[in-house]
Design a protein around this motif. Structure first.
Motif, PDB file in Angstrom:
ATOM      1  N   CYS A 428      33.174  39.556  28.582  1.00  0.00           N
ATOM      2  CA  CYS A 428      34.235  38.614  28.215  1.00  0.00           C
ATOM      3  C   CYS A 428      34.984  39.103  26.977  1.00  0.00           C
ATOM      4  O   CYS A 428      36.219  39.021  26.906  1.00  0.00           O
ATOM      5  CB  CYS A 428      33.625  37.245  27.975  1.00  0.00           C
ATOM      6  N   PHE A 429      34.254  39.640  26.002  1.00  0.00           N
ATOM      7  CA  PHE A 429      34.891  40.156  24.794  1.00  0.00           C
ATOM      8  C   PHE A 429      35.813  41.338  25.112  1.00  0.00           C
ATOM      9  O   PHE A 429      36.967  41.404  24.659  1.00  0.00           O
ATOM     10  CB  PHE A 429      33.827  40.572  23.784  1.00  0.00           C
ATOM     11  N   LEU A 430      35.324  42.286  25.926  1.00  0.00           N
ATOM     12  CA  LEU A 430      36.150  43.437  26.299  1.00  0.00           C
ATOM     13  C   LEU A 430      37.339  43.018  27.146  1.00  0.00           C
ATOM     14  O   LEU A 430      38.430  43.605  27.047  1.00  0.00           O
ATOM     15  CB  LEU A 430      35.292  44.465  27.045  1.00  0.00           C
ATOM     16  N   PHE A 431      37.152  42.005  27.978  1.00  0.00           N
ATOM     17  CA  PHE A 431      38.253  41.512  28.805  1.00  0.00           C
ATOM     18  C   PHE A 431      39.360  40.916  27.940  1.00  0.00           C
ATOM     19  O   PHE A 431      40.555  41.155  28.172  1.00  0.00           O
ATOM     20  CB  PHE A 431      37.716  40.473  29.789  1.00  0.00           C
ATOM     21  N   ARG A 432      38.976  40.138  26.920  1.00  0.00           N
ATOM     22  CA  ARG A 432      39.982  39.570  26.022  1.00  0.00           C
ATOM     23  C   ARG A 432      40.687  40.664  25.220  1.00  0.00           C
ATOM     24  O   ARG A 432      41.909  40.586  24.994  1.00  0.00           O
ATOM     25  CB  ARG A 432      39.321  38.573  25.083  1.00  0.00           C
ATOM     26  N   LEU A 433      39.951  41.671  24.809  1.00  0.00           N
ATOM     27  CA  LEU A 433      40.569  42.795  24.105  1.00  0.00           C
ATOM     28  C   LEU A 433      41.542  43.532  25.018  1.00  0.00           C
ATOM     29  O   LEU A 433      42.643  43.930  24.604  1.00  0.00           O
ATOM     30  CB  LEU A 433      39.483  43.743  23.599  1.00  0.00           C
ATOM     31  N   TYR A 434      41.179  43.705  26.272  1.00  0.00           N
ATOM     32  CA  TYR A 434      42.044  44.356  27.260  1.00  0.00           C
ATOM     33  C   TYR A 434      43.315  43.534  27.474  1.00  0.00           C
ATOM     34  O   TYR A 434      44.425  44.078  27.535  1.00  0.00           O
ATOM     35  CB  TYR A 434      41.279  44.518  28.563  1.00  0.00           C
ATOM     36  N   LEU A 435      43.168  42.210  27.573  1.00  0.00           N
ATOM     37  CA  LEU A 435      44.341  41.351  27.737  1.00  0.00           C
ATOM     38  C   LEU A 435      45.250  41.418  26.520  1.00  0.00           C
ATOM     39  O   LEU A 435      46.482  41.396  26.653  1.00  0.00           O
ATOM     40  CB  LEU A 435      43.893  39.905  27.970  1.00  0.00           C
ATOM     41  N   LEU A 436      44.679  41.505  25.327  1.00  0.00           N
ATOM     42  CA  LEU A 436      45.486  41.600  24.120  1.00  0.00           C
ATOM     43  C   LEU A 436      46.313  42.879  24.109  1.00  0.00           C
ATOM     44  O   LEU A 436      47.528  42.850  23.831  1.00  0.00           O
ATOM     45  CB  LEU A 436      44.573  41.542  22.895  1.00  0.00           C
ATOM     46  N   VAL A 437      45.698  44.015  24.438  1.00  0.00           N
ATOM     47  CA  VAL A 437      46.415  45.287  24.477  1.00  0.00           C
ATOM     48  C   VAL A 437      47.499  45.259  25.549  1.00  0.00           C
ATOM     49  O   VAL A 437      48.645  45.679  25.326  1.00  0.00           O
ATOM     50  CB  VAL A 437      45.430  46.448  24.712  1.00  0.00           C
ATOM     51  N   LEU A 438      47.145  44.742  26.721  1.00  0.00           N
ATOM     52  CA  LEU A 438      48.114  44.679  27.814  1.00  0.00           C
ATOM     53  C   LEU A 438      49.275  43.759  27.471  1.00  0.00           C
ATOM     54  O   LEU A 438      50.437  44.066  27.762  1.00  0.00           O
ATOM     55  CB  LEU A 438      47.401  44.193  29.084  1.00  0.00           C
ATOM     56  N   GLY A 439      48.986  42.627  26.835  1.00  0.00           N
ATOM     57  CA  GLY A 439      50.055  41.703  26.469  1.00  0.00           C
ATOM     58  C   GLY A 439      50.993  42.280  25.426  1.00  0.00           C
ATOM     59  O   GLY A 439      52.216  42.120  25.514  1.00  0.00           O
ATOM     60  N   LEU A 440      50.439  42.954  24.412  1.00  0.00           N
ATOM     61  CA  LEU A 440      51.282  43.570  23.387  1.00  0.00           C
ATOM     62  C   LEU A 440      52.180  44.645  23.980  1.00  0.00           C
ATOM     63  O   LEU A 440      53.375  44.734  23.661  1.00  0.00           O
ATOM     64  CB  LEU A 440      50.405  44.164  22.278  1.00  0.00           C
ATOM     65  N   TYR A 441      51.619  45.457  24.849  1.00  0.00           N
ATOM     66  CA  TYR A 441      52.409  46.527  25.464  1.00  0.00           C
ATOM     67  C   TYR A 441      53.504  45.952  26.362  1.00  0.00           C
ATOM     68  O   TYR A 441      54.665  46.383  26.304  1.00  0.00           O
ATOM     69  CB  TYR A 441      51.492  47.448  26.255  1.00  0.00           C
ATOM     70  N   ALA A 442      53.145  44.970  27.207  1.00  0.00           N
ATOM     71  CA  ALA A 442      54.144  44.367  28.100  1.00  0.00           C
ATOM     72  C   ALA A 442      55.234  43.657  27.311  1.00  0.00           C
ATOM     73  O   ALA A 442      56.423  43.744  27.649  1.00  0.00           O
ATOM     74  CB  ALA A 442      53.453  43.392  29.049  1.00  0.00           C
ATOM     75  N   GLY A 443      54.857  42.969  26.218  1.00  0.00           N
ATOM     76  CA  GLY A 443      55.867  42.298  25.409  1.00  0.00           C
ATOM     77  C   GLY A 443      56.824  43.265  24.737  1.00  0.00           C
ATOM     78  O   GLY A 443      58.035  43.010  24.659  1.00  0.00           O
ATOM     79  N   THR A 444      56.295  44.383  24.258  1.00  0.00           N
ATOM     80  CA  THR A 444      57.158  45.393  23.624  1.00  0.00           C
ATOM     81  C   THR A 444      58.157  45.969  24.620  1.00  0.00           C
ATOM     82  O   THR A 444      59.357  46.091  24.325  1.00  0.00           O
ATOM     83  CB  THR A 444      56.296  46.522  23.037  1.00  0.00           C
ATOM     84  N   LEU A 445      57.681  46.325  25.812  1.00  0.00           N
ATOM     85  CA  LEU A 445      58.587  46.854  26.837  1.00  0.00           C
ATOM     86  C   LEU A 445      59.631  45.831  27.238  1.00  0.00           C
ATOM     87  O   LEU A 445      60.814  46.147  27.414  1.00  0.00           O
ATOM     88  CB  LEU A 445      57.788  47.285  28.068  1.00  0.00           C
ATOM     89  N   LEU A 446      59.209  44.572  27.396  1.00  0.00           N
ATOM     90  CA  LEU A 446      60.147  43.532  27.814  1.00  0.00           C
ATOM     91  C   LEU A 446      61.241  43.330  26.777  1.00  0.00           C
ATOM     92  O   LEU A 446      62.427  43.212  27.122  1.00  0.00           O
ATOM     93  CB  LEU A 446      59.381  42.230  28.049  1.00  0.00           C
ATOM     94  N   LEU A 447      60.874  43.317  25.504  1.00  0.00           N
ATOM     95  CA  LEU A 447      61.879  43.155  24.454  1.00  0.00           C
ATOM     96  C   LEU A 447      62.854  44.324  24.428  1.00  0.00           C
ATOM     97  O   LEU A 447      64.073  44.133  24.270  1.00  0.00           O
ATOM     98  CB  LEU A 447      61.182  43.017  23.097  1.00  0.00           C
ATOM     99  N   LEU A 448      62.338  45.547  24.595  1.00  0.00           N
ATOM    100  CA  LEU A 448      63.220  46.714  24.589  1.00  0.00           C
ATOM    101  C   LEU A 448      64.196  46.672  25.755  1.00  0.00           C
ATOM    102  O   LEU A 448      65.412  46.887  25.586  1.00  0.00           O
ATOM    103  CB  LEU A 448      62.383  47.994  24.644  1.00  0.00           C
ATOM    104  N   TRP A 449      63.704  46.389  26.951  1.00  0.00           N
ATOM    105  CA  TRP A 449      64.567  46.386  28.135  1.00  0.00           C
ATOM    106  C   TRP A 449      65.566  45.238  28.109  1.00  0.00           C
ATOM    107  O   TRP A 449      66.699  45.391  28.529  1.00  0.00           O
ATOM    108  CB  TRP A 449      63.711  46.349  29.398  1.00  0.00           C
ATOM    109  N   VAL A 450      65.149  44.072  27.620  1.00  0.00           N
ATOM    110  CA  VAL A 450      66.091  42.948  27.512  1.00  0.00           C
ATOM    111  C   VAL A 450      67.182  43.277  26.501  1.00  0.00           C
ATOM    112  O   VAL A 450      68.370  42.988  26.713  1.00  0.00           O
ATOM    113  CB  VAL A 450      65.328  41.672  27.125  1.00  0.00           C
TER     114      VAL A 450
END
Length: 455
Positions: A428-450
């Protein structure tokens, strides 16, 4: 005398029988008159100090191809040149009112205006004629399929914008001989999008133009530069590339909800990784190729592949920890500390399960387990019984053995439950860490493309 009259009558009769020679048309006479002493190698001015002004106009029809690898763009344009030829002037009244004629472009003087960014000429239809009016104004209009060198910026693909220039200049003549000018004003040229085929991949934003002079070897040359500003329509690539990748990443995230001890999580993640690899191979031709800089969507795919690999490695490590044997658990002091700190509060390990490093240090190297007090008393009572019949003694021994077996099984089951709970918390801890990394990366790409799409 009569003989002379007969000869005259006969010659008159013959003259009437001979057909009259056809009269040349006015158009034919005008063409012959204009080109009789015309020299196409001489600039058409009476005073050689007078510069010939060439008016240039450009209309973009379509963008056929954008090649990031060769840094070139293929366009279809309509190109117009207008200049005054002082040797091609006539009075329309002398030629049946003809005010405009077409002449062969090879028969008259043509300005040597070229496109500086010109790389290759495509399938352009040849137009061998130009129009000339009675005042000497020459109009040269022709379609060009031109392959132009252009510095393409593919980093923001598929939300990229391109700025490609078409620079017109005389190849040899200076501004004192050939000067350039815009046929239409700059605002009209920049906002002219009526002829552009606006249903393709590229959207025409504007075509700003400007006139400038450049000095080379103490000689000034005239330039007219058109900047073609185009923007890519990203819908095709969003639907075909980004959305499938996002779906596969979401499926990978949902695979974390598969039970650890089910044995299907790793198989499922490997299937997702293989599917994503096949998807990437099939979509390679859709991505821009550039030898200078990797596009952001290429980085996106690489990072998605890395995240899938990281997810698979994480699951393998957790499943590996889950399947450690009881003896390996005893030998892992760190795991014992984790069990002691994060294990269930309502369950206490027996000595066989080990709840602290101190307990681990006092483990019997032989691996034998100590029995509970009640079990010891039962065994002592069995040793003290001497007069009991042999059948009853055997029965008691069997009962004690069963009790011992059940006690060991309960201890092992409790240890496995505690170890499973610890592995679940780690997962569960590694899963939350994975979601955090994935969310930060997806948010950065989304902001750049928008930001790029609305810029």
């Amino acid at each position: 005398m009569s003989l002379i009259w007969l000869m005259l009558l006969f010659s008159a009769h013959l003259a009437e029988c001979v057909p009259e020679k056809p009269k040349r048309s006015a158009l034919n006479q005008l063409t012959r008159t204009l080109l009789r002493n015309y020299d196409c190698g001489v600039r058409p001015v009476h005073n050689w100090t007078t510069p010939t002004t060439v008016y240039i106009d450009l209309t973009l029809r379509s963008v056929l191809d954008v090649d990031g690898k060769t840094q070139s763009i293929t366009t279809s344009i309509w190109y117009r040149q207008v200049w005054t030829d002082e040797f091609l002037v006539w009075d329309p009244d002398e030629f049946e009112g003809i005010k405009e004629i077409s002449l062969s472009s090879e028969a008259i003087w043509i300005p040597d205006v070229i496109i500086s960014e010109f790389v290759d000429e495509g399938k352009s239809p040849p137009i061998p004629y130009v129009y000339v009016n009675s005042s000497g104004s020459v109009k040269n209009k022709r379609p060009i399929q031109a392959v132009l060198a252009c510095t393409l910026e593919m980093y923001a693909f598929p939300f990229d914008k391109q700025n490609c220039s078409l620079t017109f200049r005389s190849l040899l003549h200076s501004v004192q001989e050939i000067n350039l000018a815009l046929l239409r004003n700059e605002n009209t040229t920049a906002n002219d999008r009526k002829q552009f085929m606006n249903d393709g991949e590229w959207e025409l934003l504007s075509i700003p133009s400007r006139y400038r002079l450049s000095q080379q070897n103490e000689t000034e040359y005239a330039y007219i530069q058109f900047n073609v500003l185009i923007r890519r329509r990203p819908l095709l690539y969003v639907v075909g590339l980004l959305i499938p990748s996002i779906f596969l990443m979401l499926v990978d995230v949902m695979s974390f909800y598969l039970p650890l001890n089910s044995g299907t999580r790793i198989t499922f993640k490997i299937s997702i990784l293989l599917g994503y690899t096949v998807f990437r191979v099939n979509m390679t031709d859709e991505l821009p190729v550039t030898a200078v800089r990797t596009s952001l969507i290429g980085v996106f795919f690489v990072v998605c592949m890395a995240l899938l690999m990281l997810s698979l490695i994480k699951s393998i490590l957790v499943v590996k920890l889950l399947h450690y044997s009881e003896k390996e658990v005893k030998e892992m002091s760190v795991s014992a500390c984790l069990l002691d700190k994060y294990g269930s509060a309502g369950h206490v390990f027996t000595e066989s399960a080990l709840t602290s490093i101190k307990t681990l240090d006092h483990i019997n190297p032989s691996g034998d387990y100590e029995l509970e007090n009640s079990l010891d008393e039962d065994l002592l009572s069995l040793n003290e019984i001497q007069d009991t019949p042999t059948g009853l003694e055997g029965l008691l021994r069997e009962l004690v053995s069963l009790r011992l077996a059940f006690s060991q099984e309960d201890s092992e089951s409790s240890a496995q439950s505690e170890w499973l709970a610890l592995c679940s918390k780690l997962d569960c801890f590694l899963f939350r860490l994975y979601l955090l990394v994935l969310g930060l990366y997806a948010g950065t790409l989304l902001l750049l493309w928008v930001n790029w799409s609305f810029a």
